[in-house]
Design a protein around this motif. Structure first.
Motif, short mmCIF file in Angstrom:
data_model
loop_
_atom_site.label_atom_id
_atom_site.label_comp_id
_atom_site.label_asym_id
_atom_site.label_seq_id
_atom_site.Cartn_x
_atom_site.Cartn_y
_atom_site.Cartn_z
N ASN A 42 0.80 -1.23 0.00
CA ASN A 42 0.00 0.00 0.00
C ASN A 42 0.83 1.28 0.00
O ASN A 42 0.28 2.36 0.22
CB ASN A 42 -0.96 0.01 1.20
CG ASN A 42 -0.22 0.12 2.53
OD1 ASN A 42 1.01 0.10 2.59
ND2 ASN A 42 -0.99 0.20 3.60
N HIS A 43 2.12 1.17 -0.26
CA HIS A 43 2.96 2.38 -0.27
C HIS A 43 4.17 2.18 -1.18
O HIS A 43 4.60 1.05 -1.44
CB HIS A 43 3.44 2.70 1.15
CG HIS A 43 4.35 1.64 1.70
ND1 HIS A 43 5.71 1.69 1.56
CD2 HIS A 43 4.07 0.49 2.34
CE1 HIS A 43 6.25 0.61 2.11
NE2 HIS A 43 5.27 -0.14 2.60
N ASP A 44 4.71 3.29 -1.64
CA ASP A 44 5.97 3.28 -2.39
C ASP A 44 6.51 4.70 -2.40
O ASP A 44 5.78 5.65 -2.71
CB ASP A 44 5.78 2.78 -3.83
CG ASP A 44 7.10 2.57 -4.53
OD1 ASP A 44 8.02 1.96 -3.92
OD2 ASP A 44 7.24 3.02 -5.68
N GLY A 45 7.77 4.84 -2.07
CA GLY A 45 8.40 6.14 -2.10
C GLY A 45 7.72 7.19 -1.25
O GLY A 45 7.68 8.36 -1.63
N ARG A 50 -2.86 2.75 -4.19
CA ARG A 50 -4.18 2.12 -4.13
C ARG A 50 -4.31 0.96 -5.10
O ARG A 50 -5.10 0.05 -4.88
CB ARG A 50 -5.29 3.14 -4.33
CG ARG A 50 -5.34 3.80 -5.68
CD ARG A 50 -6.54 4.73 -5.81
NE ARG A 50 -6.46 5.54 -6.99
CZ ARG A 50 -6.73 5.11 -8.22
NH1 ARG A 50 -7.14 3.89 -8.42
NH2 ARG A 50 -6.59 5.92 -9.25
N ALA A 51 -3.54 0.99 -6.21
CA ALA A 51 -3.66 -0.07 -7.22
C ALA A 51 -2.46 0.00 -8.17
O ALA A 51 -1.74 1.00 -8.20
CB ALA A 51 -4.95 0.08 -8.01
N GLY A 133 -4.35 10.53 -6.36
CA GLY A 133 -4.92 10.69 -7.69
C GLY A 133 -3.89 10.75 -8.80
O GLY A 133 -4.25 10.85 -9.97
N THR A 134 -2.61 10.68 -8.48
CA THR A 134 -1.56 10.68 -9.48
C THR A 134 -1.14 9.23 -9.78
O THR A 134 -1.55 8.29 -9.09
CB THR A 134 -0.33 11.46 -8.98
OG1 THR A 134 0.14 10.86 -7.77
CG2 THR A 134 -0.68 12.93 -8.74
N SER A 135 -0.31 9.08 -10.81
CA SER A 135 0.21 7.76 -11.14
C SER A 135 1.60 7.91 -11.72
O SER A 135 2.00 9.01 -12.13
CB SER A 135 -0.70 7.02 -12.12
OG SER A 135 -0.71 7.67 -13.37
N GLU A 136 2.36 6.82 -11.72
CA GLU A 136 3.68 6.81 -12.33
C GLU A 136 4.00 5.43 -12.87
O GLU A 136 3.53 4.42 -12.35
CB GLU A 136 4.77 7.24 -11.34
CG GLU A 136 5.12 6.19 -10.31
CD GLU A 136 6.26 6.59 -9.39
OE1 GLU A 136 6.85 7.66 -9.57
OE2 GLU A 136 6.55 5.80 -8.48
N TRP A 137 4.78 5.39 -13.94
CA TRP A 137 5.26 4.16 -14.54
C TRP A 137 6.57 3.77 -13.86
O TRP A 137 7.41 4.62 -13.60
CB TRP A 137 5.48 4.31 -16.03
CG TRP A 137 4.20 4.31 -16.80
CD1 TRP A 137 3.48 5.40 -17.19
CD2 TRP A 137 3.49 3.16 -17.26
NE1 TRP A 137 2.36 5.00 -17.88
CE2 TRP A 137 2.35 3.63 -17.93
CE3 TRP A 137 3.72 1.79 -17.17
CZ2 TRP A 137 1.43 2.76 -18.52
CZ3 TRP A 137 2.80 0.92 -17.75
CH2 TRP A 137 1.67 1.41 -18.42
#
Length: 140
Positions: A42-45, A50-51, A133-137
């Protein structure tokens, strides 16, 4: 263990069948069986995740088969691996791998090397979706 079976090596959108991964390596001559579960956390950096969405190269299955077979041949340890692609949520298994051998040291070493090779050599990329609400590759 000179007569090793063809290893299980799968990539797909279906949920991973842990029992199938384990069964692919079990044998009466094996006193050690190590399972690895790569689970969506449920976490990174420092951000709440969330998914995830996993995407893969069209020939990802061939990459996975080659790496698992090479590691099985190199180590002489029975190996299997199944990686999931598509949308996953926190708690889902993204990778289940197994190693079985006569002794635990061989199985632990083989599973660690196999998972590292899968992570670095199999063309699978993930897009993390954060609570903000953000995302990253990752892995591109």
């Amino acid at each position: 263990m000179s007569d090793l079976p063809a290893p299980l090596a799968r990539v797909g959108e279906d949920p991973i069948d842990e029992a199938a991964v384990r069964a692919a390596v079990e044998a009466p001559e094996c006193g050690a069986l190590v399972l690895f579960h790569g689970v969506i956390r449920n976490h990174d950096g420092g951000e709440s995740v969330r998914a995830l969405d996993y995407s893969a190269h069209p020939q990802v299955g061939q990459f996975m088969e080659r790496i698992v077979a090479e590691e099985q041949q190199r180590t002489g340890v029975r190996l299997a691996a199944w990686h999931r692609i598509g949308p996953l949520t926190v708690g889902d298994a993204a990778l289940v791998a197994a190693a079985a051998s006569a002794h635990r040291g061989e199985a632990f070493a083989a599973i660690e090397q196999l998972v590292e090779r899968i992570k670095h050599e199999v063309p699978i990329w993930k897009r993390q979706h954060f609570e903000a609400g953000t995302s990253e590759w990752v892995g591109l």
